[in-house]
Scaffold this active site. Structure first.
Site, mmCIF file in Angstrom:
data_model
loop_
_atom_site.group_PDB
_atom_site.id
_atom_site.type_symbol
_atom_site.label_atom_id
_atom_site.label_comp_id
_atom_site.label_asym_id
_atom_site.label_seq_id
_atom_site.Cartn_x
_atom_site.Cartn_y
_atom_site.Cartn_z
ATOM 1 N N LYS A 154 10.357 -8.099 7.120
ATOM 2 C CA LYS A 154 9.867 -9.549 6.827
ATOM 3 C C LYS A 154 9.995 -10.290 8.116
ATOM 4 O O LYS A 154 9.371 -11.399 8.379
ATOM 5 C CB LYS A 154 10.751 -10.305 5.784
ATOM 6 C CG LYS A 154 10.168 -9.766 4.485
ATOM 7 C CD LYS A 154 8.710 -9.957 4.011
ATOM 8 C CE LYS A 154 8.309 -9.400 2.521
ATOM 9 N NZ LYS A 154 6.591 -9.605 2.530
ATOM 10 N N ASN B 267 -0.315 -10.403 1.064
ATOM 11 C CA ASN B 267 0.859 -10.721 -0.098
ATOM 12 C C ASN B 267 1.589 -9.373 -0.530
ATOM 13 O O ASN B 267 2.700 -9.477 -0.828
ATOM 14 C CB ASN B 267 0.200 -11.133 -1.251
ATOM 15 C CG ASN B 267 1.345 -11.448 -2.181
ATOM 16 O OD1 ASN B 267 1.984 -12.128 -2.426
ATOM 17 N ND2 ASN B 267 0.998 -10.563 -3.466
ATOM 18 N N TYR C 202 14.161 -4.280 4.472
ATOM 19 C CA TYR C 202 13.458 -5.313 4.032
ATOM 20 C C TYR C 202 13.223 -6.565 4.868
ATOM 21 O O TYR C 202 12.279 -7.151 4.923
ATOM 22 C CB TYR C 202 13.643 -5.919 2.613
ATOM 23 C CG TYR C 202 12.764 -6.840 1.864
ATOM 24 C CD1 TYR C 202 11.589 -6.234 1.437
ATOM 25 C CD2 TYR C 202 13.107 -7.988 1.733
ATOM 26 C CE1 TYR C 202 10.778 -7.619 0.721
ATOM 27 C CE2 TYR C 202 12.322 -9.189 1.225
ATOM 28 C CZ TYR C 202 11.347 -8.602 0.559
ATOM 29 O OH TYR C 202 10.338 -9.922 0.134
ATOM 30 N N ASP D 70 -3.814 1.387 -2.356
ATOM 31 C CA ASP D 70 -2.125 1.381 -2.377
ATOM 32 C C ASP D 70 -2.345 1.175 -0.903
ATOM 33 O O ASP D 70 -2.684 1.745 0.203
ATOM 34 C CB ASP D 70 -1.785 3.028 -2.270
ATOM 35 C CG ASP D 70 -0.245 3.139 -1.918
ATOM 36 O OD1 ASP D 70 0.028 2.305 -1.572
ATOM 37 O OD2 ASP D 70 0.219 4.153 -2.466
#
Length: 258
Positions: free
Chosen positions: A161, A91, A157, A64
């Protein structure tokens, strides 16, 4: 680029499905021994079987990435089994759920998504960098997003990113003297289980067909890419052909929001 990664050991996180799976298969086909990790043993075993069926070698490590010790586990496994790690593909990513509204959302939803998409990449990279330095060679590839370069998703998010781009650039500066490159590879709309047009449509009160059509219209090529289209660029960056490329944000996205 057949044979371009012969003798190399690659670690790919979030490799049970989608883009991670495609990159793991691509690196194996280029000759790399591959360590694949995710939380789901069944998916990993399928990837390992596919690589073995094509004559390659792979190992599955259940981990995890949101847990620091587990995030470091696949790199440790590579070094323990083969004595080296040459390529790391960070990834793993996505949303951890919860309320991400910047006005009413909870802080843990924000921090959980940040941890999964950004902090986990630091943990894994930090584990890989010393053996890469010792061998005088290494490639780190962070998988970003269209949200790495523009406001395109939730606050958490998009922040994560964007942060991955900063992490990429600063690690590239620190690692360059040791023969290590660090780059960020950004997909756009890609046909993975994370792109659920039924869910996206329900959230906006439109049909799934309309949601897909709007996504396709975001791209100059007017289509949703397949995960395998990311693999050739990842393999090139991991190979000697990518030696002169570092600190870069490279998109394979069909011309997303140009």
């Amino acid at each position: 680029m057949s044979g371009s990664l012969a003798g190399r050991v690659a670690v790919v996180t979030g490799a049970g499905r989608g883009i991670g799976r495609a990159i793991a298969l691509g690196m194996a086909s280029a000759g790399a021994t591959v360590v694949v990790s995710s939380r789901t043993r069944e998916q990993l075993d399928q990837v390992v079987a596919a690589i073995a069926g094509a004559g390659g070698e792979a190992m599955a490590v259940v981990a995890d990435a949101a847990d620091e010790d587990q995030a470091r586990r696949p790199v440790r496994a590579a070094v323990s089994e083969w004595g080296r790690v040459d390529v790391l593909v960070n990834n793993v990513g996505g949303s951890t759920g919860g309320n991400h509204d910047p006005f009413s959302g909870d802080a843990e939803a924000f921090m959980g998504t940040l941890r999964l998409n950004l902090v986990s990449a630091f943990w894994t990279s930090q584990e890989a960098l010393p053996p890469m330095r010792d061998q005088g060679h290494g490639r780190i590839i962070n998988i970003g997003s269209g949200a790495s370069k523009r406001a395109a998703a939730s606050v958490a998010y998009t922040a994560a990113k964007h942060g991955l781009v900063g992490l990429t650039k600063q690690l590239a500066v620190a690692a360059a003297p040791h023969g290590i490159t660090v780059n960020c590879l950004c997909p756009g709309w890609t046909n993975t289980s994370l792109v659920d047009f039924e869910r996206l449509a329900a959230a906006r009160g439109i049909s799934a067909a309309q949601a897909r059509a709007e996504a396709e219209a975001d791209c100059a090529q007017r289509r949703i890419l397949e995960p395998g289209e990311l693999a050739p660029m990842a393999v090139m960056l991991a190979s000697e052909a990518g030696r002169g490329i570092t600190g870069q944000v490279i998109s394979v996205d069909g011309g997303y929001r140009l």
